[in-house]
Design a protein around this motif. Structure first.
Motif, PDB file in Angstrom:
ATOM      1  N   ILE A  28       0.802  -1.237  -0.073  1.00 61.00           N
ATOM      2  CA  ILE A  28       0.065   0.059   0.059  1.00 61.00           C
ATOM      3  C   ILE A  28       0.785   1.171   0.026  1.00 61.00           C
ATOM      4  CG2 ILE A  28      -2.093  -0.992   1.089  1.00 61.00           C
ATOM      5  CD1 ILE A  28      -1.039   0.301   3.801  1.00 61.00           C
ATOM      6  N   ASP A  29       0.443   2.298  -0.485  1.00 64.95           N
ATOM      7  CA  ASP A  29       1.020   3.596  -0.556  1.00 64.95           C
ATOM      8  C   ASP A  29       0.041   4.742  -0.328  1.00 64.95           C
ATOM      9  OD1 ASP A  29       4.075   4.437  -1.223  1.00 64.95           O
ATOM     10  OD2 ASP A  29       2.876   6.061  -1.137  1.00 64.95           O
ATOM     11  N   LYS A  30       0.413   5.671   0.562  1.00 67.67           N
ATOM     12  CA  LYS A  30      -0.485   6.766   0.703  1.00 67.67           C
ATOM     13  C   LYS A  30      -0.558   7.817  -0.268  1.00 67.67           C
ATOM     14  CE  LYS A  30       2.390   9.814   3.496  1.00 67.67           C
ATOM     15  NZ  LYS A  30       2.632  10.427   4.803  1.00 67.67           N
ATOM     16  N   ALA A  78      16.322  15.015  -8.995  1.00 68.31           N
ATOM     17  CA  ALA A  78      16.829  14.104 -10.194  1.00 68.31           C
ATOM     18  C   ALA A  78      17.544  12.861  -9.458  1.00 68.31           C
ATOM     19  CB  ALA A  78      18.316  14.978 -10.556  1.00 68.31           C
ATOM     20  N   HIS A  79      17.263  11.842 -10.019  1.00 70.35           N
ATOM     21  CA  HIS A  79      17.986  10.357  -9.460  1.00 70.35           C
ATOM     22  C   HIS A  79      18.788   9.837 -10.711  1.00 70.35           C
ATOM     23  CE1 HIS A  79      15.023  10.881  -6.403  1.00 70.35           C
ATOM     24  NE2 HIS A  79      15.498  10.010  -5.850  1.00 70.35           N
ATOM     25  N   ILE A  80      19.847   9.849 -10.352  1.00 67.78           N
ATOM     26  CA  ILE A  80      20.892   9.124 -11.283  1.00 67.78           C
ATOM     27  C   ILE A  80      21.500   7.744 -10.680  1.00 67.78           C
ATOM     28  CG2 ILE A  80      23.169   9.210 -12.273  1.00 67.78           C
ATOM     29  CD1 ILE A  80      22.117  12.244 -11.711  1.00 67.78           C
ATOM     30  N   GLY A  97      14.256   1.242   5.095  1.00 72.06           N
ATOM     31  CA  GLY A  97      14.210   2.337   4.130  1.00 72.06           C
ATOM     32  C   GLY A  97      14.545   3.553   4.627  1.00 72.06           C
ATOM     33  N   ARG A  98      14.637   4.840   3.857  1.00 78.86           N
ATOM     34  CA  ARG A  98      15.170   6.054   4.283  1.00 78.86           C
ATOM     35  C   ARG A  98      14.229   6.623   5.325  1.00 78.86           C
ATOM     36  NH1 ARG A  98      13.184  10.890   1.877  1.00 78.86           N
ATOM     37  NH2 ARG A  98      11.092  10.514   1.237  1.00 78.86           N
ATOM     38  N   LEU A  99      13.283   6.307   5.307  1.00 75.51           N
ATOM     39  CA  LEU A  99      12.326   6.887   6.394  1.00 75.51           C
ATOM     40  C   LEU A  99      11.991   6.277   7.865  1.00 75.51           C
ATOM     41  CD1 LEU A  99       9.543   8.180   4.056  1.00 75.51           C
ATOM     42  CD2 LEU A  99      11.035   9.737   4.859  1.00 75.51           C
ATOM     43  N   TYR A 134      19.941   8.659   5.200  1.00 76.78           N
ATOM     44  CA  TYR A 134      20.229   9.151   3.576  1.00 76.78           C
ATOM     45  C   TYR A 134      20.727   7.879   2.891  1.00 76.78           C
ATOM     46  CZ  TYR A 134      21.165  10.643  -0.739  1.00 76.78           C
ATOM     47  OH  TYR A 134      20.840  10.632  -2.095  1.00 76.78           O
ATOM     48  N   TYR A 135      19.850   7.220   2.060  1.00 75.56           N
ATOM     49  CA  TYR A 135      20.476   6.160   1.490  1.00 75.56           C
ATOM     50  C   TYR A 135      20.381   6.072   0.054  1.00 75.56           C
ATOM     51  CZ  TYR A 135      19.581   2.106   4.501  1.00 75.56           C
ATOM     52  OH  TYR A 135      19.480   1.170   5.485  1.00 75.56           O
ATOM     53  N   ASP A 136      21.535   5.990  -0.698  1.00 80.85           N
ATOM     54  CA  ASP A 136      21.432   6.200  -2.184  1.00 80.85           C
ATOM     55  C   ASP A 136      20.634   4.968  -2.643  1.00 80.85           C
ATOM     56  OD1 ASP A 136      22.754   8.300  -3.219  1.00 80.85           O
ATOM     57  OD2 ASP A 136      24.752   7.422  -3.203  1.00 80.85           O
ATOM     58  N   MET A 137      20.163   5.216  -4.110  1.00 80.19           N
ATOM     59  CA  MET A 137      19.164   3.996  -4.502  1.00 80.19           C
ATOM     60  C   MET A 137      19.784   2.471  -4.242  1.00 80.19           C
ATOM     61  SD  MET A 137      17.392   5.438  -7.779  1.00 80.19           S
ATOM     62  CE  MET A 137      18.883   6.592  -8.215  1.00 80.19           C
ATOM     63  N   ASP A 138      21.061   2.391  -4.567  1.00 81.22           N
ATOM     64  CA  ASP A 138      21.869   1.013  -4.630  1.00 81.22           C
ATOM     65  C   ASP A 138      21.664   0.636  -3.143  1.00 81.22           C
ATOM     66  OD1 ASP A 138      23.627   3.031  -3.985  1.00 81.22           O
ATOM     67  OD2 ASP A 138      25.284   1.671  -4.575  1.00 81.22           O
TER      68      ASP A 138
HETATM   69  P1  FAD Z   1      10.519   6.331  -0.419  1.00 84.80           P
HETATM   70  O1  FAD Z   1      10.866   6.122  -1.985  1.00 84.80           O
HETATM   71  O2  FAD Z   1      10.213   7.437   0.204  1.00 84.80           O
HETATM   72  O3  FAD Z   1       9.437   5.293  -0.144  1.00 84.80           O
HETATM   73  C1  FAD Z   1       8.770   5.319   1.109  1.00 84.80           C
HETATM   74  C2  FAD Z   1       7.305   5.380   0.500  1.00 84.80           C
HETATM   75  O4  FAD Z   1       6.360   4.923   1.650  1.00 84.80           O
HETATM   76  C3  FAD Z   1       6.658   6.558  -0.172  1.00 84.80           C
HETATM   77  O5  FAD Z   1       6.168   6.269  -1.358  1.00 84.80           O
HETATM   78  C4  FAD Z   1       5.523   7.126   0.911  1.00 84.80           C
HETATM   79  O6  FAD Z   1       4.441   7.663   0.333  1.00 84.80           O
HETATM   80  C5  FAD Z   1       5.414   5.879   1.467  1.00 84.80           C
HETATM   81  N1  FAD Z   1       4.449   5.984   2.867  1.00 84.80           N
HETATM   82  C6  FAD Z   1       5.021   6.738   3.769  1.00 84.80           C
HETATM   83  N2  FAD Z   1       4.175   6.828   4.955  1.00 84.80           N
HETATM   84  C7  FAD Z   1       3.306   5.921   4.523  1.00 84.80           C
HETATM   85  C8  FAD Z   1       1.889   5.536   5.165  1.00 84.80           C
HETATM   86  N3  FAD Z   1       1.590   6.106   6.411  1.00 84.80           N
HETATM   87  N4  FAD Z   1       1.045   4.801   4.508  1.00 84.80           N
HETATM   88  C9  FAD Z   1       1.317   4.445   3.487  1.00 84.80           C
HETATM   89  N5  FAD Z   1       2.367   4.529   2.657  1.00 84.80           N
HETATM   90  C10 FAD Z   1       3.381   5.499   3.276  1.00 84.80           C
HETATM   91  N6  FAD Z   1      19.602   8.131  -4.871  1.00 84.80           N
HETATM   92  C11 FAD Z   1      20.704   7.937  -5.945  1.00 84.80           C
HETATM   93  O7  FAD Z   1      21.258   6.787  -6.004  1.00 84.80           O
HETATM   94  N7  FAD Z   1      20.912   8.687  -6.780  1.00 84.80           N
HETATM   95  C12 FAD Z   1      20.540   9.876  -7.047  1.00 84.80           C
HETATM   96  O8  FAD Z   1      20.759  10.724  -7.855  1.00 84.80           O
HETATM   97  C13 FAD Z   1      19.515  10.346  -5.814  1.00 84.80           C
HETATM   98  N8  FAD Z   1      18.913  11.678  -5.982  1.00 84.80           N
HETATM   99  C14 FAD Z   1      18.212  12.162  -5.030  1.00 84.80           C
HETATM  100  C15 FAD Z   1      17.681  13.102  -4.975  1.00 84.80           C
HETATM  101  C16 FAD Z   1      16.986  13.610  -3.755  1.00 84.80           C
HETATM  102  C17 FAD Z   1      16.472  15.011  -3.886  1.00 84.80           C
HETATM  103  C18 FAD Z   1      16.633  12.894  -2.668  1.00 84.80           C
HETATM  104  C19 FAD Z   1      15.811  13.293  -1.352  1.00 84.80           C
HETATM  105  C20 FAD Z   1      17.207  11.418  -2.671  1.00 84.80           C
HETATM  106  C21 FAD Z   1      18.087  11.089  -3.926  1.00 84.80           C
HETATM  107  N9  FAD Z   1      18.450   9.637  -3.982  1.00 84.80           N
HETATM  108  C22 FAD Z   1      19.242   9.389  -4.714  1.00 84.80           C
HETATM  109  C23 FAD Z   1      17.936   9.014  -2.940  1.00 84.80           C
HETATM  110  C24 FAD Z   1      16.682   7.999  -3.188  1.00 84.80           C
HETATM  111  O9  FAD Z   1      15.683   8.927  -3.333  1.00 84.80           O
HETATM  112  C25 FAD Z   1      16.391   6.912  -2.225  1.00 84.80           C
HETATM  113  O10 FAD Z   1      17.281   5.891  -1.947  1.00 84.80           O
HETATM  114  C26 FAD Z   1      15.044   5.986  -2.352  1.00 84.80           C
HETATM  115  O11 FAD Z   1      14.135   6.814  -2.685  1.00 84.80           O
HETATM  116  C27 FAD Z   1      14.539   5.557  -0.788  1.00 84.80           C
HETATM  117  O12 FAD Z   1      13.473   4.635  -1.090  1.00 84.80           O
HETATM  118  P2  FAD Z   1      12.559   4.114   0.190  1.00 84.80           P
HETATM  119  O13 FAD Z   1      11.801   3.122  -0.321  1.00 84.80           O
HETATM  120  O14 FAD Z   1      13.310   3.883   1.298  1.00 84.80           O
HETATM  121  O15 FAD Z   1      11.840   5.527   0.384  1.00 84.80           O
END
Ligand code: FAD
Length: 364
Positions: free
Chosen positions: A30-32, A55-57, A339-341, A346-350
């Motif tokens: 699920i996602d909000k 921007a994401h690379i 995950g990051r939250l 701060y996590y890069d995608m990899d």
């Molecule tokens: P998220 O992608 O944030 O996913 C978490 C999800 O949980 C979200 O979709 C959110 O809506 C959902 N959620 C939260 N609370 C709830 C709830 N209560 N109910 C339902 N859903 C919920 N990494 C790179 O490797 N290269 C880059 O160039 C790069 N650029 C970046 C640029 C910026 C500006 C930022 C901030 C980050 C960048 N990153 C980059 C890092 C990359 O964005 C993260 O590594 C990645 O998005 C983390 O994925 P995640 O699943 O942890 O978090």
């Protein structure tokens, strides 16, 4: 009853769900938000994949992660080589021989090295007391003044002489003509956009959008044996110990009726007068040939609860608060925080993919 309820369809959640499904487990994601892919989400505008949350690379040194992601989509050969614009003077980034040639007219690595050494010596800083002194002691005055000062000030919302020195530990100086920003073995952009990539990962998995887990927690908890929570850890506990802080970014996106605005995906504005930190021209991530172009100006901004959280502020206060939340998280039975939250990191995608894969290896 699902084996796993995955809260969040970002990369952590998508990897976890994909692996769980592959191991024969039943999964609900699920996602909000109204879309999948979390912060890597791209949406198509004028045939161009626009990186909605910045921007994401993709870049990695982890072979297993590279092989894993290539199972779901093909990556192009994009190489990140940003350009700095200082009051109309253009410099190559990261600092390399092109930068030094433009800055000082030097031609050989030895001349560049001598110039930097001379400027560091002239500044005479032995124990840097703030970020300004730290940067000057590392790369000298010219590079600091033109390429670091304004940009850093905009990023942090404070003058560099009021920022702590530790923010900049080192500044990479390349004595080669290599302007590939990342020192990574593998790099590229998923062809067709990040959303397509995550869609492929979630193929065959039930996904419900516009669903906020925290609003219907008990209802959702009753639906699965284990919850994988990738939202903010402090929100999960209703902020009972306090709010974890972030830096935010505001994006101002525009469609322009021209095919080419700046000739590069990223241009950093390193002076202090220009209010934005960067302009991203999205089509260049995929070598676009569309008749129009889409650009996003990025403004670094203060964050308050309710704004989109981007960069965790890993100072003492937040680190200690996170540790207290992490202790509470350990006591939650049948909930995995990731995950990051979920990990306030701060996590890069990899890295986020590697972390999800590792968790799956442990438990699935
Ligand atoms: P998220 O992608 O944030 O996913 C978490 C999800 O949980 C979200 O979709 C959110 O809506 C959902 N959620 C939260 N609370 C709830 C709830 N209560 N109910 C339902 N859903 C919920 N990494 C790179 O490797 N290269 C880059 O160039 C790069 N650029 C970046 C640029 C910026 C500006 C930022 C901030 C980050 C960048 N990153 C980059 C890092 C990359 O964005 C993260 O590594 C990645 O998005 C983390 O994925 P995640 O699943 O942890 O978090």
């Amino acid at each position: 009853m699902y084996d796993y309820l995955v809260v969040g369809a970002g990369l952590y959640g998508a990897v976890f769900a994909q692996q769980a499904k592959e191991k024969g487990k039943s999964v609900l994601v699920i996602d909000k938000r109204s879309h999948i892919a979390g912060n890597v989400y791209t949406e198509e505008v004028e045939g161009i994949n626009v990186h909605k949350y910045g921007a994401h690379i993709f870049h990695t040194n982890l072979k297993e992660v590279w092989e894993y992601v290539n199972r779901f989509i093909e990556f192009n050969r994009f190489t990140n080589s940003p350009v700095a614009n200082y009051k109309g003077e253009l410099y190559s980034l990261p600092f390399n021989m092109y930068t030094f040639n433009k800055m000082w007219g030097v031609v050989t690595p030895q001349e560049a090295q001598e110039k930097i050494a001379q400027q560091r010596k002239e500044a005479g800083i032995t124990e840097p007391k703030n970020l300004e002194e730290q940067a000057i002691s590392l790369v000298g005055t010219d590079i600091y003044e033109k390429l670091i000062k304004g940009y850093t000030q905009k990023q942090w919302g404070r003058p560099c002489n009021e920022l702590p020195a530790f923010i900049i530990k080192r500044l990479p100086v390349r004595l080669t003509f290599d302007n590939n920003y990342f020192n990574a073995l593998y790099q590229g952009i998923p062809i067709g956009g990040y959303t397509k990539w995550v869609e492929n990962m979630l193929d065959g998995i039930e996904v419900r959008l516009n669903e906020d887990y925290l609003e219907k927690k008990s209802e959702y908890d009753a639906m699965a044996k284990t919850v994988v929570y990738t939202g903010p850890i402090d929100a999960y506990f209703d902020y009972k110990l306090g709010v974890l802080e972030y830096r935010s970014v505001r994006f101002d996106t525009e469609v322009l009726d021209i095919p080419n605005f700046q000739g590069n995906a990223a241009v950093n504005y390193t002076d202090s007068e220009t209010p934005w930190t960067r302009i991203i021209e999205h089509k260049w991530f995929e070598f676009g040939t569309q008749p129009k172009t889409v650009i996003s100006r990025e403004y670094s901004s203060e964050w308050k609860l309710g704004d989109e959280p981007y960069y965790p502020v890993n100072n003492e206060k937040n680190t200690s608060l996170y540790q207290q939340y992490a202790k509470l998280a350990q006591k939650e039975s049948n909930v995995i925080f990731g995950g990051r939250l979920g990990e306030y990191k701060y996590y890069d995608m990899d890295q986020v993919i590697a972390s999800a894969l590792e968790k799956c290896n442990q438990i699935l």
